[in-house]
Write an enzyme that holds these catalytic residues in place. Structure first.
Site, mmCIF file in Angstrom:
data_model
loop_
_atom_site.group_PDB
_atom_site.id
_atom_site.type_symbol
_atom_site.label_atom_id
_atom_site.label_comp_id
_atom_site.label_asym_id
_atom_site.label_seq_id
_atom_site.Cartn_x
_atom_site.Cartn_y
_atom_site.Cartn_z
ATOM 1 N N ASP A 19 -23.335 15.876 32.486
ATOM 2 C CA ASP A 19 -23.877 14.928 32.913
ATOM 3 C C ASP A 19 -24.272 14.974 34.638
ATOM 4 O OD1 ASP A 19 -23.972 14.026 30.268
ATOM 5 O OD2 ASP A 19 -22.274 12.582 30.372
ATOM 6 N N GLU A 181 -33.000 10.945 26.034
ATOM 7 C CA GLU A 181 -31.700 10.515 26.855
ATOM 8 C C GLU A 181 -32.351 11.294 28.186
ATOM 9 O OE1 GLU A 181 -28.699 10.942 24.302
ATOM 10 O OE2 GLU A 181 -28.543 13.294 24.853
#
Length: 510
Positions: A19, A181
């Site tokens: 991420d 997301e």
């Protein structure tokens, strides 16, 4: 391609660093990644060329910032976003242990970072966007576990207080992939671009993008979506997604994103155990004004498959602070570790907590970053009571890990053991009596196998069994993390009566 980047090999940050989020300040680049149940949280890196990254700290290094008490594996800190605005760095993220979103700020990237500013904001993967007119927008996902429609939500925020200034509203549902997301918004060429991840963070992962004339839309989906995905391919890099964009001083654009490098094992299939890693790719813009990541949404290693930057890291445990690569499992307990009790050694005082527990064992570990590597440590430990042990662990989570350790048995005395824990099954595979309380413990790793060994002082290195990498993979063990190699001590249900001392820890890639 910008001249500052040049030739490079992916991943640019190997091992469990997922991420990634990036920002530029002048000629400097800063990047953060998720950290889940490990402490300190949110490692932050610095680079001058997007290729060579040096960790300079953690954004969350105090318990007041990061409560991981009883945090389940693969919970904790999710998907941070890093931004720089008017002399301050802002890092916003979710602590899934409390299911709360917050941000911290600092005037320098290596800290100190502020205590959390908590947000009245549900969902995960919060992101900040600073618009040219002074407005600041917070975006994120729908509230998990509710009937709220899936998609990306947004509101205006007071960045000084964290107070929402507008209603939270749905701005884009994505293209239809599961789990929209990881939103990031950018203003480019007078348009607002909203880039997200879809498809879940597995083999169907992808990056999609939309644009609008206003931060609230309506957003027009790119007809060329996804702009990054390796789904349904045999590419050696898989699960590419969760990207962030950065523009260089020369005007060129680049993307950082996560991906995995699966290992194919006969009769087992693909698995990955190093975790989701940080990759880099150039970004071009189409004639219609849409970004294109890599070669039409595909990226390469840039060098032959398997080529990795070598690393030799021998930690002598000098000084009074651990190197930044080291982590604890959840919040460390006071008095259970020390670099000063025996100078030049790492001291661990084993507690009742074990590696099988959702707790904070006496554990200090670092990520395995290379398929081919060797690891060894010199342990000085004189257990005198049944169940006392200390050693080296290859750790994925509390239900999947391997140990080579020195322990004590009332019948046989001091011995070295190799134990494997696979789900609900565990077994001591090998054991051998040793005379000395000092022993070298180690392993050799290749893409499919861990081969363990031990040696008594001035003695011969003794092979001590093997274990499969695939059984510690995400495909078997589950979760979102990668393998750690750690030093630990435990009394297996009660406190150890003696400390474990580690003189050095040697990590070498091959």
């Amino acid at each position: 391609m910008s001249s500052i980047v040049g030739q490079y090999v992916n991943p640019v940050i190997p091992g469990f660093y997922p991420d990634p989020s990036i920002c530029r300040v002048g000629t400097d680049y800063y990047l953060v990644t998720s950290s889940f149940q490990y402490f300190p949280g949110v490692p932050i890196f610095h680079s001058r060329d997007l290729v060579h990254w040096e960790q300079i700290g953690h954004c969350l290094n105090r318990e007041s910032q990061l409560d991981l008490e009883r945090c389940r594996s693969s919970m904790g800190i999710y998907a941070p976003t890093l931004r720089f605005h008017q002399g301050r760095f802002f890092m916003v993220t979710t602590n899934m242990n409390s299911r709360r979103n917050f941000y911290v700020w600092s005037e320098t990237p290596d800290g100190p970072w502020s205590d959390p500013i908590w947000l009245d904001w549900s969902g995960i993967d919060p992101s900040l966007f600073f618009d040219d007119d002074g407005r600041v927008y917070l975006s994120g996902t729908n509230e998990l576990g509710t009937n709220e429609p899936h998609g990306i939500y947004q509101a205006e925020i007071n960045i000084e207080t964290g107070q929402l200034l507008t209603e939270r509203r749905l701005i884009w549902n994505g293209t239809g992939g599961q789990a929209p997301e990881g939103p990031h918004m950018y203003r480019v060429h007078g348009k607002y671009y909203l880039m997200i991840a879809e498809g879940g963070t597995e083999y169907g992962h992808m990056v999609t993008i939309a644009r609008a004339d206003s931060p609230y839309g309506p957003f027009e989906s790119n007809p060329g979506n996804p702009i990054l995905s390796h789904r349904s391919t045999n590419h050696p890099i898989q699960a590419t997604g969760h990207a962030d964009l950065v523009q260089l001083e020369d005007g060129s654009w680049w993307a950082v994103f996560l991906g995995i490098r699966p290992v194919s094992v006969p009769f087992v299939g693909r698995h990955h155990h190093l975790g989701r890693e940080t990759f880099l790719a150039p970004v071009t813009w189409s004639a219609e004004g849409w970004p294109v990541i890599g070669d039409g949404g595909k990226v390469t290693e840039k060098l032959p498959v398997g080529a990795e930057a070598s690393l030799i890291d021998k930690n002598e445990f000098e000084g009074n602070q651990l190197q930044l690569c080291w982590n604890f499992l959840r919040n460390p307990q006071a008095g259970e570790w020390s670099l000063e009790e025996r100078p030049g050694w790492l001291t661990l005082h084993g507690s009742a907590t074990t590696l099988n527990d959702i707790g904070s064992p006496a554990f200090v570990g670092r990520r395995q970053q290379h398929f081919n590597c060797s690891v060894s440590t010199l342990l000085s430990f004189n257990p005198v009571r049944e169940g006392e042990e200390a050693g080296l662990t290859v750790y994925m989570n509390e239900r999947f890990h391997y140990e080579i350790a020195l322990t004590y048995n009332s019948d046989t005395g001091r011995k070295v053991i190799l134990r494997r824990r696979i789900g609900s099954l565990w077994k001591v595979e090998f054991e051998a009596a040793v005379e000395d309380s000092d022993v070298i413990l180690g392993l050799e790793a290749d893409p499919s196998t861990y081969s363990f060994f031990y040696a008594e002082p001035n003695g011969e290195r003794m092979p001590f069994g093997t274990a499969e990498c695939s059984l510690l993979s995400t495909e078997v063990a589950g979760g979102f993390t990668g393998v750690y190699i750690g030093l630990y001590a435990t009394g297996n249900g009660r406190h150890c009566t003696v400390p474990a001392y580690f003189d050095w820890f040697d990590y070498k890639s091959h």
